[in-house]
Structure formats: structure tokens, C-alpha cells
Design an enzyme around this catalytic site. Structure first.
Site, PDB file in Angstrom:
ATOM      1  N   GLY A 270      33.249  41.091  37.555  1.00  0.00           N
ATOM      2  CA  GLY A 270      33.849  41.975  36.588  1.00  0.00           C
ATOM      3  C   GLY A 270      35.336  41.784  36.864  1.00  0.00           C
ATOM      4  N   ASN A 271      36.018  42.998  36.179  1.00  0.00           N
ATOM      5  CA  ASN A 271      37.387  43.108  36.488  1.00  0.00           C
ATOM      6  C   ASN A 271      37.910  44.353  36.617  1.00  0.00           C
ATOM      7  OD1 ASN A 271      38.474  43.949  33.840  1.00  0.00           O
ATOM      8  ND2 ASN A 271      37.158  42.125  33.004  1.00  0.00           N
ATOM      9  N   ARG A 272      39.224  44.769  36.624  1.00  0.00           N
ATOM     10  CA  ARG A 272      39.504  46.006  37.184  1.00  0.00           C
ATOM     11  C   ARG A 272      39.808  47.023  35.774  1.00  0.00           C
ATOM     12  NH1 ARG A 272      39.964  46.138  42.525  1.00  0.00           N
ATOM     13  NH2 ARG A 272      40.624  44.290  43.481  1.00  0.00           N
TER      14      ARG A 272
END
Ligand code: CTP
Ligand code: CA
Length: 225
Positions: free
Chosen positions: A33-35
């Protein structure tokens, strides 16, 4: 908030907003995923609805509440988002693509939880579709607004994406800055336009920036007549 505060300046417009990050499954319990939290896209969707637009919000996983008056379509992976966006594209007047889409996904999704072993684990990743690029290729009447998250050479990279994806404008932020980008309530952006203009904006709340972006979208609609 008063629904007539902006004179319903987007009444009659259908606007597709994408928000949050995507999750790319590795196995039944893990993902890449990412932030991105979705806060920027949700702020745009909320403000567009307040201005009278019919808003479709395609959202990756996020705990954020659905803004009033918005139709929400939940997705998980980039490929899910791709399908959801394609299904709506013909019927909308504008797309605002605030989502942080994973560029790659695991080449294989393991059917069962991956068990650890003593050695290293190598992941093989494969490219996801570039959703906004495809929208740019298939663009007819739609206005396309992109976002660019950069940590260096912001203007150069953002202008490159603006051209390559056939956008009307792109909102670029330097995510290396402390008060801009992922996981903070503020953003510090520059906006680059297809006609070559560029605008610097001060650090501001994402809700305020949503207003600026929609002001520019309204101007773009007006120029089209
Ligand atoms: N985008 C998209 N589909 C992807 C990747 C990006 O629709 N698979 C959209 C994003 O929602 C954003 C814009 O393209 O509006 C720019 O995303 P960004 O990640 O900054 O640029 P990329 O083109 O993916 O290039 P890179 O990550 O290599 O900088
Ligand atoms: Ca990317």
C-alpha cells in the site's frame, strides 16, 4: 453547511473523484500500500457536492466518512479502481484523480498465507494500468484533473504528466515537505495548466485547497462555454 453558499455553481455537472490509496494483495492477509489517507479527494468530493454537482467518489480503503450527497464506490486494488472509473467515465463532465494508485502489484497473489523460511523472499511485481493515462487517451468532452506526488523536480515531472496524460491541469505537491501530501491535513501545491500557466499556492488546509481546485474547474467549464 449552507447548500446555497456557492450559488450551486456546479449544479448540473457530474464529477468523478477518486481518493485514497490502493491495496495490492500479496496473500489473503497482506498487501502493498501507500501512505495516502484519502483526505484530499474526500475534501474535493464534499465541496463539489456542496456546490451542487452530482458526485461519484471512487475510494480506496479509508476510514473516512462518506461526504453528504456523494455516491461512493469502494474499491481495493488499482485494477478495481480502473474498472469502477471506466464504468463511469462516459457519463461524467470531469474527473479529479486524487487517488494514490499503486503503479505495481505482486505478479502473483498467493492463495494461502505465505509462510516464512530462513532465506530471503523476493517479490516479483507487475505493472498496473495507468488509469488516468487511459482516460486521457479516450478523452472526449471530459475535463481531466490529475495530482502529482513528487519528492524532487516537481515542476518538470508534473508538466511531463500533464502532457502525457492529456490533462487540463495538474495539482503538484512535494511530498517530501513536512506539511504537504500524505497523512497531514494541509497541502502545499503548484497547479500547472495545459496552456503553460503555473500557479503557486501557499500552504493551506486540504478543505481550502479543494475550493481552489473547484474554482479552477469551474473556470475551465466556463472557458469551454
Ligand atoms: N494515476 C492513475 N493510475 C496509475 C497511476 C497514477 O490514474 N496507475 C494517476 C494518479 O491518480 C494521479 C496521476 O496519475 O492523478 C499522477 O500519479 P503519480 O503517481 O504522481 O504519477 P505516475 O504517472 O504514476 O508517475 P510516477 O509515480 O512514476 O511519478
Ligand atoms: Ca505513481
Amino acid at each position: 453547511e449552507n447548500h446555497f453558499a456557492h450559488g450551486q455553481s456546479l449544479a448540473g455537472r457530474r464529477i468523478l473523484v477518486t481518493a485514497a490509496g490502493t491495496e495490492e494483495a500479496l496473500d489473503p492477509v497482506r498487501f502493498l500500500g501507500n501512505r495516502s489517507t484519502g483526505r484530499m479527494g474526500f475534501a474535493v468530493a464534499a465541496e463539489a457536492a456542496r456546490r451542487g454537482a452530482e458526485v461519484i467518489l471512487v475510494a480506496g480503503p479509508t476510514p473516512l466518512a462518506t461526504p453528504t450527497g456523494v455516491r461512493r464506490v469502494d474499491v481495493r486494488s488499482a485494477r478495481d479502481m480502473h474498472a469502477a472509473v471506466r464504468a463511469e467515465y462516459d457519463g461524467v463532465d470531469a474527473v479529479i484523480k486524487a487517488a494514490a494508485v499503486a503503479d505495481y502489484r505482486p505478479a502473483e497473489m498467493a492463495e494461502h498465507k505465505i509462510k516464512k523460511s530462513d532465506g530471503e523472499l523476493t517479490l516479483k511485481l507487475t505493472r498496473n494500468p495507468d488509469i488516468l493515462y487511459e482516460l486521457g487517451q479516450q478523452k472526449k468532452h471530459q475535463i481531466l484533473v490529475g495530482f502529482a506526488a513528487e519528492t524532487q523536480n516537481v515542476a518538470e515531472y508534473a508538466r511531463g504528466k500533464l502532457a502525457k496524460k492529456n490533462l487540463d491541469f495538474i495539482v503538484a505537491n512535494n511530498v517530501a515537505e513536512q506539511d504537504a501530501g500524505f497523512g497531514v491535513p494541509t497541502n502545499h501545491v503548484q497547479i500547472f495548466y495545459a496552456d503553460g500557466r503555473a500557479e503557486d499556492h501557499p500552504l493551506m488546509a486540504k478543505a481550502a485547497l479543494a475550493g481552489v481546485i473547484l474554482d479552477r474547474l469551474e473556470e475551465t467549464f466556463q472557458k469551454r462555454g
